[in-house]
Design a protein around this motif. Structure first.
Motif, PDB file in Angstrom:
ATOM      1  N   VAL A  26       1.681   4.285   2.721  1.00 19.40           N
ATOM      2  CA  VAL A  26       0.674   5.221   3.226  1.00 19.40           C
ATOM      3  C   VAL A  26       0.742   5.351   4.752  1.00 19.40           C
ATOM      4  CG1 VAL A  26      -0.891   4.880   1.276  1.00 19.40           C
ATOM      5  CG2 VAL A  26      -1.157   3.460   3.340  1.00 19.40           C
TER       6      VAL A  26
ATOM      7  N   LYS B  29      -9.926   4.569   9.094  1.00 22.84           N
ATOM      8  CA  LYS B  29      -9.417   5.896   8.769  1.00 22.84           C
ATOM      9  C   LYS B  29      -9.553   6.126   7.275  1.00 22.84           C
ATOM     10  CE  LYS B  29      -5.523   8.846   9.947  1.00 22.84           C
ATOM     11  NZ  LYS B  29      -4.245   8.934  10.667  1.00 22.84           N
TER      12      LYS B  29
ATOM     13  N   GLN C 262       5.078  15.934  21.157  1.00 21.35           N
ATOM     14  CA  GLN C 262       5.055  14.647  21.873  1.00 21.35           C
ATOM     15  C   GLN C 262       6.117  14.622  22.983  1.00 21.35           C
ATOM     16  OE1 GLN C 262       5.319  11.689  18.735  1.00 21.35           O
ATOM     17  NE2 GLN C 262       3.131  11.790  18.285  1.00 21.35           N
TER      18      GLN C 262
ATOM     19  N   ILE D  33       2.340  16.409  16.945  1.00 25.32           N
ATOM     20  CA  ILE D  33       3.431  15.435  16.825  1.00 25.32           C
ATOM     21  C   ILE D  33       4.727  16.062  17.350  1.00 25.32           C
ATOM     22  CG2 ILE D  33       4.689  13.904  15.238  1.00 25.32           C
ATOM     23  CD1 ILE D  33       1.807  13.218  15.034  1.00 25.32           C
TER      24      ILE D  33
ATOM     25  N   LEU E   9       4.080   9.376   8.148  1.00 27.42           N
ATOM     26  CA  LEU E   9       3.433  10.446   8.929  1.00 27.42           C
ATOM     27  C   LEU E   9       3.153  11.710   8.112  1.00 27.42           C
ATOM     28  CD1 LEU E   9       4.871  10.494  12.571  1.00 27.42           C
ATOM     29  CD2 LEU E   9       2.577   9.887  11.806  1.00 27.42           C
ATOM     30  N   SER E  10       3.773  11.850   6.933  1.00 26.72           N
ATOM     31  CA  SER E  10       3.395  12.986   6.083  1.00 26.72           C
ATOM     32  C   SER E  10       1.977  12.795   5.564  1.00 26.72           C
ATOM     33  CB  SER E  10       4.376  13.147   4.917  1.00 26.72           C
ATOM     34  OG  SER E  10       4.425  11.968   4.135  1.00 26.72           O
ATOM     35  N   ILE E  11       1.641  11.568   5.198  1.00 25.71           N
ATOM     36  CA  ILE E  11       0.301  11.265   4.676  1.00 25.71           C
ATOM     37  C   ILE E  11      -0.701  11.195   5.826  1.00 25.71           C
ATOM     38  CG2 ILE E  11      -1.050   9.569   3.374  1.00 25.71           C
ATOM     39  CD1 ILE E  11       1.773   8.641   2.217  1.00 25.71           C
ATOM     40  N   GLN E  12      -0.286  10.604   6.925  1.00 24.48           N
ATOM     41  CA  GLN E  12      -1.181  10.404   8.072  1.00 24.48           C
ATOM     42  C   GLN E  12      -1.420  11.703   8.843  1.00 24.48           C
ATOM     43  OE1 GLN E  12      -2.497   7.342   9.368  1.00 24.48           O
ATOM     44  NE2 GLN E  12      -1.872   6.292   7.516  1.00 24.48           N
ATOM     45  N   ARG E  13      -0.374  12.521   9.005  1.00 27.92           N
ATOM     46  CA  ARG E  13      -0.455  13.669   9.920  1.00 27.92           C
ATOM     47  C   ARG E  13       0.200  14.937   9.388  1.00 27.92           C
ATOM     48  NH1 ARG E  13      -4.327  12.232  13.726  1.00 27.92           N
ATOM     49  NH2 ARG E  13      -4.054  10.025  14.163  1.00 27.92           N
TER      50      ARG E  13
ATOM     51  N   SER F 298       0.018  15.302  -0.212  1.00 33.82           N
ATOM     52  CA  SER F 298       0.130  15.135   1.238  1.00 33.82           C
ATOM     53  C   SER F 298       1.603  15.128   1.640  1.00 33.82           C
ATOM     54  CB  SER F 298      -0.555  13.844   1.700  1.00 33.82           C
ATOM     55  OG  SER F 298       0.004  12.714   1.061  1.00 33.82           O
TER      56      SER F 298
ATOM     57  N   ILE G 295      -8.631   8.672   4.385  1.00 38.88           N
ATOM     58  CA  ILE G 295      -7.776   9.829   4.088  1.00 38.88           C
ATOM     59  C   ILE G 295      -8.010  10.258   2.645  1.00 38.88           C
ATOM     60  CG2 ILE G 295      -5.390  10.691   3.963  1.00 38.88           C
ATOM     61  CD1 ILE G 295      -4.550   8.476   5.883  1.00 38.88           C
TER      62      ILE G 295
ATOM     63  N   ILE H 207      -5.271  16.840   7.799  1.00 32.78           N
ATOM     64  CA  ILE H 207      -4.223  15.959   8.324  1.00 32.78           C
ATOM     65  C   ILE H 207      -3.161  16.754   9.088  1.00 32.78           C
ATOM     66  CG2 ILE H 207      -4.523  14.168   6.558  1.00 32.78           C
ATOM     67  CD1 ILE H 207      -1.986  15.290   5.178  1.00 32.78           C
TER      68      ILE H 207
ATOM     69  N   ALA I 243       0.847  -1.200   0.000  1.00 30.00           N
ATOM     70  CA  ALA I 243       0.000   0.000   0.000  1.00 30.00           C
ATOM     71  C   ALA I 243       0.878   1.245   0.000  1.00 30.00           C
ATOM     72  CB  ALA I 243      -0.939  -0.016   1.204  1.00 30.00           C
TER      73      ALA I 243
ATOM     74  N   GLY J 114       0.204   5.485  13.439  1.00 31.35           N
ATOM     75  CA  GLY J 114      -0.200   6.669  12.684  1.00 31.35           C
ATOM     76  C   GLY J 114      -0.082   7.957  13.478  1.00 31.35           C
ATOM     77  N   TYR J 115       0.717   7.942  14.540  1.00 32.69           N
ATOM     78  CA  TYR J 115       0.808   9.135  15.392  1.00 32.69           C
ATOM     79  C   TYR J 115       2.201   9.343  15.975  1.00 32.69           C
ATOM     80  CZ  TYR J 115      -1.358  12.812  18.213  1.00 32.69           C
ATOM     81  OH  TYR J 115      -1.725  14.024  18.741  1.00 32.69           O
ATOM     82  N   THR J 116       2.825   8.250  16.391  1.00 26.90           N
ATOM     83  CA  THR J 116       4.111   8.357  17.064  1.00 26.90           C
ATOM     84  C   THR J 116       5.241   8.456  16.046  1.00 26.90           C
ATOM     85  OG1 THR J 116       3.167   6.959  18.773  1.00 26.90           O
ATOM     86  CG2 THR J 116       5.529   7.342  18.884  1.00 26.90           C
ATOM     87  N   MET J 117       6.154   9.390  16.319  1.00 27.77           N
ATOM     88  CA  MET J 117       7.269   9.602  15.409  1.00 27.77           C
ATOM     89  C   MET J 117       8.256   8.456  15.450  1.00 27.77           C
ATOM     90  SD  MET J 117       9.035  13.260  15.104  1.00 27.77           S
ATOM     91  CE  MET J 117       8.331  13.958  16.582  1.00 27.77           C
TER      92      MET J 117
END
Lengths: 273, 273
Positions: B19, A88, A151, A148, B22-26, A23, A90, A142, A15, B99-102
């Motif tokens: 996908v 999710k 954190q 982030i 983290l650029s795509i997710q966040r 993005s 997107i 997004i 994927a 999808g959140y933690t670096m």
């Protein structure tokens, strides 16, 4: 596990999308996040309302109409068979030749296992406040640059998450809305926030002896609240027991628990369809 | 054309990432953009200074040190052989399980042909102002949500680009710094902007009878300026002839042209190394 990209299913390891996507190039995209219980998406029409609205606000076209998007989600659920999950969706700015101009969006649907029981039994949250107003707040973009980036700040403050305020006016958490409870009011921000689906369900509840109030409120009001909680699709109504190191209320969270129970009832109702 | 991902070269059509990034997710990432002339990167150490600083500010680690990054760029230049080009270096938050933690960042280097002669001979720009303060302004993040979203607004206003201001205090364009020229001053914003490499080169110039001033200034000062121009790595110093439909100065842009010539001299010097 499978992931849907433009309504085609790919194994997770396949994927991938081109680095030309907006993005990656420009942080341009929206998303939404809903949950399934026993393979049934909960409050799906509410999430669709917000998702299609986010797309319109960002001038992104969704190639699938609501029925087709619903089918695409069901196809993924059926293929993955993860009964309790987060879904999710997107929508990115799509592949751009010049890395700037918007083109045909890419639609990505990802399913993530959710351990619903575990999250319900965990302890209350500690938040740390931070002065930040999300841009285009009414749209679920997004953009989580601050969340982030901070954190480390959250960890260093012994907190679980951030509470954003705009020069003292309390707004929201990065992934949740925020409420305080006083003697007879349940208060949440009205403006410059993302209006969560769980938030709107909570505002529709009937809680004896309490009225809901949507208005600006200050950090000082938060510190002196009787209870505080966050609302989100995964956490429902979840107690907060400290903010900026200050303990909130007596730690019993009676009203928060009542609200959470009533949300679980609404979810159970929706689940039966 | 080849694209470098984590220091491996891929044909453009194979340059894909998961996908889960983290650029795509966040929307989490930084970048920088420099140009090559006759296959030589211009002012590369200045761009590296900014890029490594952006990474540090966003808690992203760059696996390559400056020498290794320089080599990676030269390898790409050598492979692609596009003498006059833009080099975009993107550093994303990397693949994240939740999808959140670096995690471990992904480094992407893309080369884009630039027609330098053409861009220099085109006409002056029309800008339209918009009230927006970029978040984390000193860092070159991939956040262009407002800029991309407002492409339609720019077109509808017959403009070429946006000029951001923060409640009347002029800031910058989405991809360029902004200057005005008065009787004897050349003024540009000092705070809450991304400090461009071309901007810093301009501030180092000696322009007879003019002094450079870095300070807040208003839209009203812009409307009454004698000249206005933008600065960027691709456009150098490029004249602006109208803002919000109001014509600026007499259209001759004498000082802007002088500044542009002097920047071209600096570039020529750097090119010779």
């Amino acid at each position: 596990m499978y992931i849907s990209i433009n309504n085609e299913l790919f194994l997770q390891e396949d994927a991938n999308i081109s680095v030309a996507d907006l993005s990656i190039q420009r942080g341009y995209g929206i998303f939404d996040f809903l949950k399934t219980i026993n393979n049934r998406p909960i409050f799906i029409q509410d999430y669709f309302n917000r998702f299609y609205n986010s797309a319109r606000e960002m001038h992104l076209e969704i190639e699938l109409n609501r029925e087709q998007l619903h089918e695409a989600i069901l196809k993924l659920i059926n293929k993955n068979n993860i009964p309790n999950s987060g879904i999710k969706i997107i929508l990115t700015g799509g592949f751009s030749d010049d890395g700037y101009t918007m083109v045909k969006p890419n639609l990505i649907i990802i399913q993530i296992p959710l351990n619903i029981i575990e999250s319900e039994s965990s302890k209350a949250l500690a938040l740390v406040s931070y002065n930040h107003q999300r841009q285009i707040p009414q749209v679920k973009t997004i953009d989580y640059l601050q969340a982030i980036r901070l954190q480390k700040f959250v960890r260093e403050n012994g907190a679980d998450d951030l509470l954003y305020h705009n020069n003292g006016k309390v707004r929201e958490c990065p992934r949740a809305n925020f409420f305080i409870i006083t003697e007879n009011e349940i208060i949440t921000a009205k403006d410059e926030i993302l209006k969560g689906i769980t938030r709107s369900k909570i505002l529709s509840l009937d809680i004896p002896n309490y009225i809901f109030v949507e208005r600006d409120f200050t950090l000082n009001e938060v510190y002196h609240a009787k209870e505080a909680f966050i609302s989100s699709s995964t956490k429902n109504a979840f107690p907060v027991d400290s903010i900026d190191g200050k303990l909130i209320g007596n730690g019993k969270n009676t009203i928060t628990k009542l609200i959470n129970d009533k949300i679980l009832e609404l979810i159970a109702l929706d689940q039966k369809g």
